[in-house]
Design a protein around this motif. Sequence first.
Motif, PDB file in Angstrom:
ATOM      1  N   LEU A  21      71.089  49.103  66.731  1.00 58.92           N
ATOM      2  CA  LEU A  21      69.668  49.374  66.437  1.00 58.92           C
ATOM      3  C   LEU A  21      69.340  50.843  66.673  1.00 58.92           C
ATOM      4  O   LEU A  21      68.639  51.464  65.869  1.00 58.92           O
ATOM      5  CB  LEU A  21      68.783  48.469  67.289  1.00 58.92           C
ATOM      6  CG  LEU A  21      68.937  46.975  67.031  1.00 58.92           C
ATOM      7  CD1 LEU A  21      68.060  46.181  67.990  1.00 58.92           C
ATOM      8  CD2 LEU A  21      68.629  46.637  65.594  1.00 58.92           C
ATOM      9  N   ALA A  22      69.851  51.400  67.757  1.00 55.81           N
ATOM     10  CA  ALA A  22      69.622  52.820  68.038  1.00 55.81           C
ATOM     11  C   ALA A  22      70.274  53.687  66.964  1.00 55.81           C
ATOM     12  O   ALA A  22      69.700  54.699  66.536  1.00 55.81           O
ATOM     13  CB  ALA A  22      70.166  53.174  69.419  1.00 55.81           C
ATOM     14  N   SER A  23      71.450  53.297  66.507  1.00 57.08           N
ATOM     15  CA  SER A  23      72.156  54.049  65.466  1.00 57.08           C
ATOM     16  C   SER A  23      71.367  54.058  64.169  1.00 57.08           C
ATOM     17  O   SER A  23      71.248  55.095  63.508  1.00 57.08           O
ATOM     18  CB  SER A  23      73.535  53.432  65.206  1.00 57.08           C
ATOM     19  OG  SER A  23      74.329  53.468  66.352  1.00 57.08           O
ATOM     20  N   ALA A  24      70.833  52.905  63.797  1.00 59.62           N
ATOM     21  CA  ALA A  24      70.045  52.820  62.564  1.00 59.62           C
ATOM     22  C   ALA A  24      68.792  53.681  62.665  1.00 59.62           C
ATOM     23  O   ALA A  24      68.435  54.392  61.719  1.00 59.62           O
ATOM     24  CB  ALA A  24      69.680  51.365  62.278  1.00 59.62           C
ATOM     25  N   GLY A  25      68.139  53.642  63.810  1.00 58.91           N
ATOM     26  CA  GLY A  25      66.954  54.479  64.002  1.00 58.91           C
ATOM     27  C   GLY A  25      67.295  55.959  63.990  1.00 58.91           C
ATOM     28  O   GLY A  25      66.597  56.771  63.380  1.00 58.91           O
ATOM     29  N   LEU A  43      62.069  53.801  61.499  1.00 56.87           N
ATOM     30  CA  LEU A  43      61.554  52.526  62.003  1.00 56.87           C
ATOM     31  C   LEU A  43      61.962  51.359  61.108  1.00 56.87           C
ATOM     32  O   LEU A  43      62.162  50.242  61.582  1.00 56.87           O
ATOM     33  CB  LEU A  43      60.034  52.581  62.117  1.00 56.87           C
ATOM     34  CG  LEU A  43      59.485  53.635  63.089  1.00 56.87           C
ATOM     35  CD1 LEU A  43      57.962  53.660  63.039  1.00 56.87           C
ATOM     36  CD2 LEU A  43      59.974  53.386  64.498  1.00 56.87           C
ATOM     37  N   GLY A  44      62.106  51.634  59.819  1.00 59.54           N
ATOM     38  CA  GLY A  44      62.438  50.576  58.866  1.00 59.54           C
ATOM     39  C   GLY A  44      63.872  50.107  58.957  1.00 59.54           C
ATOM     40  O   GLY A  44      64.147  48.901  58.854  1.00 59.54           O
ATOM     41  N   ALA A  45      64.819  51.028  59.143  1.00 60.37           N
ATOM     42  CA  ALA A  45      66.233  50.635  59.209  1.00 60.37           C
ATOM     43  C   ALA A  45      66.498  49.683  60.380  1.00 60.37           C
ATOM     44  O   ALA A  45      67.100  48.615  60.179  1.00 60.37           O
ATOM     45  CB  ALA A  45      67.126  51.871  59.276  1.00 60.37           C
ATOM     46  N   GLU A  77      79.174  39.938  61.472  1.00 55.64           N
ATOM     47  CA  GLU A  77      79.405  40.889  62.559  1.00 55.64           C
ATOM     48  C   GLU A  77      80.044  42.177  62.054  1.00 55.64           C
ATOM     49  O   GLU A  77      79.676  43.272  62.493  1.00 55.64           O
ATOM     50  CB  GLU A  77      80.270  40.257  63.652  1.00 55.64           C
ATOM     51  CG  GLU A  77      79.519  39.234  64.464  1.00 55.64           C
ATOM     52  CD  GLU A  77      80.293  38.771  65.681  1.00 55.64           C
ATOM     53  OE1 GLU A  77      81.316  39.397  66.040  1.00 55.64           O
ATOM     54  OE2 GLU A  77      79.870  37.763  66.287  1.00 55.64           O
ATOM     55  N   ILE A  78      80.980  42.060  61.123  1.00 52.68           N
ATOM     56  CA  ILE A  78      81.613  43.268  60.577  1.00 52.68           C
ATOM     57  C   ILE A  78      80.582  44.113  59.840  1.00 52.68           C
ATOM     58  O   ILE A  78      80.544  45.339  59.997  1.00 52.68           O
ATOM     59  CB  ILE A  78      82.795  42.893  59.665  1.00 52.68           C
ATOM     60  CG1 ILE A  78      83.934  42.323  60.521  1.00 52.68           C
ATOM     61  CG2 ILE A  78      83.273  44.098  58.862  1.00 52.68           C
ATOM     62  CD1 ILE A  78      85.031  41.644  59.730  1.00 52.68           C
ATOM     63  N   LEU A  79      79.724  43.477  59.059  1.00 57.53           N
ATOM     64  CA  LEU A  79      78.670  44.219  58.349  1.00 57.53           C
ATOM     65  C   LEU A  79      77.654  44.819  59.322  1.00 57.53           C
ATOM     66  O   LEU A  79      77.208  45.956  59.150  1.00 57.53           O
ATOM     67  CB  LEU A  79      77.965  43.313  57.335  1.00 57.53           C
ATOM     68  CG  LEU A  79      78.788  42.901  56.125  1.00 57.53           C
ATOM     69  CD1 LEU A  79      78.021  41.885  55.294  1.00 57.53           C
ATOM     70  CD2 LEU A  79      79.176  44.114  55.301  1.00 57.53           C
ATOM     71  N   TRP A  80      77.272  44.051  60.330  1.00 52.45           N
ATOM     72  CA  TRP A  80      76.275  44.494  61.308  1.00 52.45           C
ATOM     73  C   TRP A  80      76.774  45.701  62.094  1.00 52.45           C
ATOM     74  O   TRP A  80      76.147  46.753  62.116  1.00 52.45           O
ATOM     75  CB  TRP A  80      75.936  43.323  62.235  1.00 52.45           C
ATOM     76  CG  TRP A  80      75.144  43.684  63.435  1.00 52.45           C
ATOM     77  CD1 TRP A  80      75.630  44.032  64.654  1.00 52.45           C
ATOM     78  CD2 TRP A  80      73.730  43.758  63.553  1.00 52.45           C
ATOM     79  NE1 TRP A  80      74.599  44.299  65.522  1.00 52.45           N
ATOM     80  CE2 TRP A  80      73.428  44.142  64.869  1.00 52.45           C
ATOM     81  CE3 TRP A  80      72.688  43.531  62.667  1.00 52.45           C
ATOM     82  CZ2 TRP A  80      72.128  44.307  65.322  1.00 52.45           C
ATOM     83  CZ3 TRP A  80      71.398  43.686  63.128  1.00 52.45           C
ATOM     84  CH2 TRP A  80      71.124  44.067  64.434  1.00 52.45           C
ATOM     85  N   PHE A  81      77.912  45.538  62.768  1.00 53.88           N
ATOM     86  CA  PHE A  81      78.425  46.611  63.613  1.00 53.88           C
ATOM     87  C   PHE A  81      79.003  47.745  62.780  1.00 53.88           C
ATOM     88  O   PHE A  81      78.883  48.914  63.151  1.00 53.88           O
ATOM     89  CB  PHE A  81      79.452  46.060  64.602  1.00 53.88           C
ATOM     90  CG  PHE A  81      78.834  45.158  65.618  1.00 53.88           C
ATOM     91  CD1 PHE A  81      78.095  45.675  66.670  1.00 53.88           C
ATOM     92  CD2 PHE A  81      78.957  43.784  65.517  1.00 53.88           C
ATOM     93  CE1 PHE A  81      77.492  44.843  67.603  1.00 53.88           C
ATOM     94  CE2 PHE A  81      78.372  42.943  66.443  1.00 53.88           C
ATOM     95  CZ  PHE A  81      77.635  43.481  67.494  1.00 53.88           C
ATOM     96  N   GLY A  82      79.608  47.409  61.642  1.00 57.48           N
ATOM     97  CA  GLY A  82      80.075  48.450  60.730  1.00 57.48           C
ATOM     98  C   GLY A  82      78.919  49.258  60.181  1.00 57.48           C
ATOM     99  O   GLY A  82      79.016  50.474  60.018  1.00 57.48           O
ATOM    100  N   GLY A  83      77.808  48.588  59.916  1.00 53.89           N
ATOM    101  CA  GLY A  83      76.610  49.297  59.452  1.00 53.89           C
ATOM    102  C   GLY A  83      76.082  50.264  60.487  1.00 53.89           C
ATOM    103  O   GLY A  83      75.660  51.373  60.162  1.00 53.89           O
ATOM    104  N   ALA A 101      82.599  51.645  66.667  1.00 49.62           N
ATOM    105  CA  ALA A 101      83.502  50.777  65.908  1.00 49.62           C
ATOM    106  C   ALA A 101      84.654  50.281  66.786  1.00 49.62           C
ATOM    107  O   ALA A 101      85.002  49.100  66.757  1.00 49.62           O
ATOM    108  CB  ALA A 101      84.036  51.520  64.686  1.00 49.62           C
ATOM    109  N   ALA A 102      85.236  51.174  67.578  1.00 52.54           N
ATOM    110  CA  ALA A 102      86.368  50.797  68.433  1.00 52.54           C
ATOM    111  C   ALA A 102      85.943  49.790  69.498  1.00 52.54           C
ATOM    112  O   ALA A 102      86.654  48.805  69.753  1.00 52.54           O
ATOM    113  CB  ALA A 102      86.971  52.038  69.080  1.00 52.54           C
TER     114      ALA A 102
END
Length: 117
Positions: A21-25, A43-45, A77-83, A101-102
């Motif tokens: 969430l912090a990364s997307a923001g 805020l949207g991401a 999970e791959i899409l979420w954390f990869g995103g 990622a690691a």
Amino acid sequence: MLPIAKGANLALMFFLELGVLASAGYWGFTLSQHWGVKLLAGLGAPALFIAAWALFGAGGGANAVIPLTGLARAVLEILWFGGGALALYAAGAAVPAGALAALFVVNAVLRIVWKQV
């Protein structure tokens, strides 16, 4: 000792979720020079990530509106954390993106081995 390690691995999963969430923001707020775009993306991401997780992944699926299991859960999970990692990379933070990622890979492998999935 193993119960402590298993608990720490679940805590890591929670902190990785917050990291996404912090990364997307962070990505959103570095996207443009214009404050309107920064606010919308910053805020949207995370809001979109939250909505996806609440629908399909919350609480390991137990609290999700549409719980996913098996391969579908793995893809989520791959899409979420990869995103989250891609968002950091796109914002110019390659080293933190690699670390996120690691840590996800280590966490996922341990959750499979310890049957925490």
